[in-house]
Structures are given as structure tokens and as C-alpha cells.
Design a protein around this motif. Structure first.
Motif, PDB file in Angstrom:
ATOM      1  N   PHE A 268       0.817  -1.218   0.130  1.00 15.18           N
ATOM      2  CA  PHE A 268      -0.167  -0.061  -0.014  1.00 15.18           C
ATOM      3  C   PHE A 268       0.895   1.282  -0.027  1.00 15.18           C
ATOM      4  CE2 PHE A 268       1.053   0.154   4.347  1.00 15.18           C
ATOM      5  CZ  PHE A 268       0.880   1.410   4.874  1.00 15.18           C
ATOM      6  N   ARG A 269       2.067   1.140   0.570  1.00 13.82           N
ATOM      7  CA  ARG A 269       2.895   2.411   0.619  1.00 13.82           C
ATOM      8  C   ARG A 269       3.293   2.909  -0.826  1.00 13.82           C
ATOM      9  NH1 ARG A 269       5.020   3.458   5.440  1.00 13.82           N
ATOM     10  NH2 ARG A 269       5.020   1.742   6.921  1.00 13.82           N
ATOM     11  N   ASN A 270       3.345   1.822  -1.756  1.00 14.03           N
ATOM     12  CA  ASN A 270       3.627   2.220  -3.162  1.00 14.03           C
ATOM     13  C   ASN A 270       2.712   3.515  -3.604  1.00 14.03           C
ATOM     14  OD1 ASN A 270       5.666   0.503  -3.140  1.00 14.03           O
ATOM     15  ND2 ASN A 270       4.655  -1.419  -4.182  1.00 14.03           N
ATOM     16  N   GLY A 271       1.408   3.390  -3.273  1.00 18.84           N
ATOM     17  CA  GLY A 271       0.475   4.372  -3.878  1.00 18.84           C
ATOM     18  C   GLY A 271       0.069   5.523  -2.668  1.00 18.84           C
ATOM     19  N   SER A 272       0.956   5.435  -1.684  1.00 17.00           N
ATOM     20  CA  SER A 272       0.581   6.502  -0.595  1.00 17.00           C
ATOM     21  C   SER A 272       1.009   7.808  -0.900  1.00 17.00           C
ATOM     22  CB  SER A 272       1.338   6.115   0.686  1.00 17.00           C
ATOM     23  OG  SER A 272       0.693   4.822   1.197  1.00 17.00           O
ATOM     24  N   LEU A 273       0.177   8.883  -0.519  1.00 15.70           N
ATOM     25  CA  LEU A 273       0.361  10.188  -0.494  1.00 15.70           C
ATOM     26  C   LEU A 273       0.952  10.674   0.838  1.00 15.70           C
ATOM     27  CD1 LEU A 273      -2.699  11.667  -2.082  1.00 15.70           C
ATOM     28  CD2 LEU A 273      -0.641  11.277  -3.275  1.00 15.70           C
ATOM     29  N   GLY A 274       2.021  11.616   0.859  1.00  8.02           N
ATOM     30  CA  GLY A 274       2.387  11.893   2.153  1.00  8.02           C
ATOM     31  C   GLY A 274       2.702  13.591   2.328  1.00  8.02           C
ATOM     32  N   GLY A 275       3.442  13.988   2.947  1.00  3.96           N
ATOM     33  CA  GLY A 275       3.786  15.385   3.175  1.00  3.96           C
ATOM     34  C   GLY A 275       2.922  15.890   4.324  1.00  3.96           C
ATOM     35  N   LYS A 276       2.210  17.061   3.918  1.00  2.00           N
ATOM     36  CA  LYS A 276       1.415  17.886   4.625  1.00  2.00           C
ATOM     37  C   LYS A 276       0.087  18.305   4.002  1.00  2.00           C
ATOM     38  CE  LYS A 276       5.190  19.544   7.420  1.00  2.00           C
ATOM     39  NZ  LYS A 276       5.696  21.098   8.302  1.00  2.00           N
TER      40      LYS A 276
END
Length: 542
Positions: A98-106
Motif C-alpha cells: 500500500f505504501r507504493n500508492g501512498s500520498l504524504g507530506g502535509k
């Protein structure tokens, strides 16, 4: 005649519409809205604050933001009303993909410029334990907010109390980092809930710590008079009030999940006033005492999970009187005595029972299996393992017509898909395997291990053509292993170890994985050795 008098009235009507449209240059057609420039800029600013390693937001550069992935605009006004950026790989959480499609940041405060945004879903992303921004509580047009599985931390903002239109709030805080047990999100004060009292129908705060909310936590939630679903799974709650104030109002509640909190309490009577309940999850909350007769008041109850508690006594017949009960899990308690009264009540009062799943494993039940078991015609899962049941397997089990006819079940119980299975392992059951079990055509799992079942394995066992797992180990079966097992193409696990079987494993048996457990006296013509196991590559010695 004057020219204006010659013009038809329809002309003036059309002319007025034309002037109106000229004054609204940002509006698109009903079939194809075109985004408003100021909202496009707000979305671009929001995007710049995010990390997007998989390029999910690559479409966020085209002129029309209403056609961007995850963005939806109102067809009439073209205002942005919905942002759905849930992780498309959320079903792959367990193996890390699932991390492959994860958004992050703020999350950028530019979202507050979207004055008509009613739907925001950022679930199953990875915000690396940043705090939920306070300004999210100022997007007052929100009706749906989902921040679940996205690795937020800190205190739930009190500004959420401003979201007076909010109908659904999902803050489920479990993460899939290396540390699965740290409570990162918390709600020490719940006063903000009062601001949602007239709108909220769904609330999920699972894995958010409520340990600082005090003993009046339930009173705070009870102010949500429109609430239909409340999920507080594993929230570090330590007290379960035995009564509620007269001002409490949870009459509309249909789903209540308080599982994995440690109350060490008897079942509170106020539960039985929630007569709209359809699903009640009280797994692993250290409930004590016997099952209250008050459950008879919950006539709409479909799911009841009281597993992994400290309940004792007999299973009362009152549970058999619930007309809509589909899923019942009383496993891992200290119930004693026979189950005749309970099963007979199911049979007597409902005939073709609505029950789909019955789990009573790891209790202390004794006696024989009654013929009334065969009346549970819609049953797909039966787990009576690890008890003290005796006698033979009743022939009436062949009457479980849901498994015979392969009726599909599209529902899920406790996040597990319903799969047709019978588990009677770890009892004192004797006699022979009744041939009637072979009528359960769509059975996928059959486990009779660690009993005293004798006789031969039926030669026509291939009638169980959808069988995936067959465990007959540690019994008294004798004779040959039927060659017909090779005809069950779906079979991937076979355990016939520690019996008195003779002969060899059918050579036609082929598995994707090495999943045959033998350990009998005569296999490969002699006691099975490690050398023989290596040679066949599909036999494991116990």
C-alpha cells in the motif's frame, strides 16, 4: 410598424438568458463542468504540499480541475464538492505494498478556500505521524471526512466541533508501521463532539487513545442523538458505566463496537435499551458473569460478538430467540454445560434459521451434538472446536442446505470473508464419519482433528468438490487413503497424520504448496522417512 413591436416575446426571453450567461463566465454546462480558476489554484497549492511517489496526481496539471483524478465538481455550479484521494492499494496493507500508492507530506490550508467542499477522503495514505491540522475543522461545508489509516498523531483538533454539517467522521488510527501497538492519535477531551450532535451519523475512532477522556466518555458520545454507528475498537478505555444519565440519547444506534477495551465489568443494562442495534461487538473487553436475559429485547440484532471474555454459565436459550441473528461468536469464554437448550431454541423458534456463522470454540461445553443442529439450514460456518463434546457426528449435518446449494454470502464478519467451514476439532467425538457430510457439496474447510473418529475415510469423498482444507489428523481412521482425493482440484491442505491408515498417498494429488501431512505407518511402502519426503516434495513428516 415599429421594428420592436414585430419581435416575438420568445426573443426577449432568449435575450435575457444570453445576458445572464455572459455575466457567469465560470459556469460550465450541466454535462461538463469547468472548474473555477480560484479553486484550481487552491488545489494546486494543496498538491505542492504533498509527496506523491507513484504519480497519482499527475493529472493535476490540466486546465480543467473538474477532470482531475479524485476531484468532483458540482454539475450546476462547477464548484469543487468532493476530493477522494484514498489509497488505491489500501487492500494491500498487510504486505506493505500500500505504501507504493501512498500520498504524504502535509495538508495545506488552501483547502479552506473550497467553500462548497462536502467530501474529503485522505484514507490509507502515510502522513508520517504529523498532527491533523486545526484548520480542517474550519472547512465547515464538510459532510464526510475520512482520515483513517493515514498515520496521523497528536490530539484530535477541538476545531472539529465547528463541523456542524458533518455526517460521517472516520479517524481509525491503526497504522502499518513497525510498531503496531503505539497509540499515536488521542482524544483527551471530547467536548467538541457536542458541535456534531445534530448531524453525525457515523463515527469511527478505533485505535485512537481515549485514556485521557475520563470515566464520563460514554456520556460525551451519548450526546450524538443522530448517531447510527459508533466504532471505538481498541481505544484504551478502562471503565464501562453501568448506567447512563437520563439525558443520554443513543436510541438510533445500529452498530456499536467497543472491542479490545478492558472494562472488567458485567454487561451493563443500558445496552438493552438500544433497541435499534443490529451489530454489537464486545470482543475482548473482559465482560464477567453470565449472559443477561436482557438480550431478548434486541430483536433487530444480526451480529453479536462476545468472544474472548470471562463469561460463564450455560449459553441461554434467550439467544436462540433473536429472530434476525446471523453471526454469533461466543468463543474463548468459560461457558459450561450442554448446548441443547440454545440450539433447540434456534430450531424451535426459527425453523430455517437465519444464522450464518456460529463460533463456540475454546469454551467448556459438553454433551452430544443434538439433531436440532440440522435445522440451521443457512449456516455457512460452524466452529465448536476445543470443547468437551462427545458422541458421534450427527447425520443431520447433511441438512445444512446453504453449504449443499452453494448459496453465496456477500457479507463480511469481523473483516473475514464468510467461507463454508465445519470445525469440530479438539473434542471427544467418536463413531464414524457420517456419509451425509459428503452432501455438503460446497464445503471448503472440514476439520475433525484430535477426536476419536474411527472407520475408513469415505471412498467417494471427492463429492466435496470445493474442499480446500481437510484435517482428519489424530483420530482412529484406518484403511487406505482414498485415491478419489486426487479428484478434488481445489484441495491445498491435507492432514491425515497419526491415524492407522495404510498404503500410500495418491500420486495424482498435486498442490501448489507442499501441504500434505502424513506420518502414518505405511507410506512409500515403509514408515515415511525424510528421504522419502524429499523425494516426493509434497509430503511433510510430523
Amino acid at each position: 410598424m415599429d421594428l420592436m413591436l414585430k419581435l416575438r416575446p420568445s426573443f426577449f426571453f432568449s435575450f435575457l438568458i444570453f445576458i445572464f450567461l455572459l455575466q457567469k463566465p465560470n459556469l460550465g454546462s450541466a454535462s461538463s463542468p469547468k472548474c473555477i480558476s480560484t479553486e484550481r489554484q487552491a488545489l494546486l497549492t494543496f498538491k505542492q504540499s504533498l509527496t506523491d511517489p507513484s504519480g497519482r496526481l499527475s493529472s493535476w496539471s490540466r486546465p480543467d480541475c473538474c477532470k482531475w483524478r479524485g476531484v468532483c465538481c458540482d454539475r450546476r455550479t462547477s464548484y469543487v464538492i468532493k476530493i477522494d484521494l484514498r489509497n488505491p492499494n489500501q487492500t494491500l496493507r498487510r504486505n506493505g505494498e500500500f505504501r507504493n500508492g501512498s500520498l504524504g507530506g502535509k495538508i495545506h490550508p488552501s483547502l479552506t478556500r473550497l467553500k462548497f467542499l462536502s467530501y474529503l477522503d485522505l484514507s490509507s495514505n502515510d502522513f508520517n505521524f504529523t498532527e491533523i491540522p486545526e484548520f480542517v475543522g474550519h472547512i465547515v461545508s464538510l459532510r464526510y471526512l475520512n482520515l483513517s489509516f493515514s498515520s496521523f498523531s497528536g490530539e484530535v483538533p477541538a476545531s472539529f466541533g465547528n463541523l456542524s454539517k458533518l455526517e460521517s467522521l472516520d479517524l481509525y488510527a491503526q497504522t502499518f508501521s513497525d510498531d503496531l501497538f503505539t497509540m499515536n492519535l488521542r482524544a483527551s477531551k471530547l467536548g467538541w463532539l457536542s458541535g456534531l450532535s445534530s448531524s453525525l451519523t457515523y463515527l469511527n475512532m478505533g485505535f485512537a487513545s481515549l485514556s485521557g477522556a475520563g470515566e464520563n466518555w460514554l456520556q460525551d458520545f451519548s450526546r450524538l442523538s443522530k448517531l447510527k454507528e459508533l466504532h471505538l475498537f481498541n481505544c484504551e478505555l478502562r471503565s464501562l458505566p453501568l448506567s447512563l444519565p437520563s439525558s443520554a440519547n443513543l436510541k438510533l444506534l445500529e452498530v456499536l463496537d467497543l472491542s479490545r477495551n478492558y472494562f472488567y465489568s458485567p454487561t451493563p443494562n443500558w445496552l438493552f435499551d438500544l433497541t435499534s442495534l443490529r451489530k454489537l461487538f464486545l470482543q475482548l473487553v473482559r465482560l464477567q458473569g453470565s449472559i443477561s436475559p436482557g438480550f431478548k429485547k434486541l430483536k433487530l440484532l444480526e451480529t453479536l460478538d462476545l468472544s474472548k471474555n470471562e463469561l460463564s454459565g450455560e449459553i441461554p436459550a434467550v439467544l436462540g430467540d433473536l429472530p434476525r441473528l446471523k453471526y454469533l461468536d461466543l468463543s474463548e469464554n468459560s461457558f459450561q454445560g450442554q448446548i441443547h437448550r440454545f440450539l433447540d431454541a434456534l430450531s424451535k423458534n426459527k425453523g430455517n434459521s437465519s444464522l450464518l456463522s456460529l463460533s463456540l470454540m475454546f469454551d467448556r461445553l459438553d454433551g452430544t451434538l443434538p439433531e436440532s443442529l440440522g435445522a440451521l439450514r443457512n449456516l455457512h460456518i460452524l466452529d465448536l472446536s476445543e470443547n468437551k463434546l462427545s458422541g458421534s457426528v450427527p447425520k443431520c449435518m447433511g441438512n445444512l442446505t446453504a453449504i449443499v446449494q452453494g448459496k453465496s454470502v456477500d457479507e463480511y464478519y469481523e473483516y473475514q470473508e464468510i467461507r463454508d467451514s465445519i470445525n469440530l476439532s479438539g473434542n471427544n467425538i467418536n463413531g464414524e464419519m457420517p456419509v451425509e457430510i459428503l452432501d455438503l457439496t460446497y464445503l471448503r474447510i472440514l476439520n475433525l482433528s484430535r477426536n476419536s473418529v474411527a472407520g475408513s475415510i469415505p471412498g467417494n469423498i471427492s463429492k466435496l468438490g470445493h474442499l480446500e482444507t481437510l484435517d482428519l489428523s489424530r483420530n482412529r481412521f484406518s484403511g487406505a487413503i482414498p485415491q478419489s482425493l486426487a479428484a478434488i482440484s481445489s484441495l491445498h491442505t491435507l492432514n491425515v497424520s497419526y491415524n492407522k491408515l495404510e498404503g500410500s498417498i495418491p500420486k495424482q494429488l498435486k498442490f501448489k504448496d507442499p501441504s500434505i501431512y502424513a506420518g502414518n505407518e505405511l507410506l512409500c511402502g515403509k514408515p515415511l522417512s525424510k528421504k522419502c519426503a524429499r523425494k516426493q516434495q509434497d509430503v511433510v513428516v510430523n
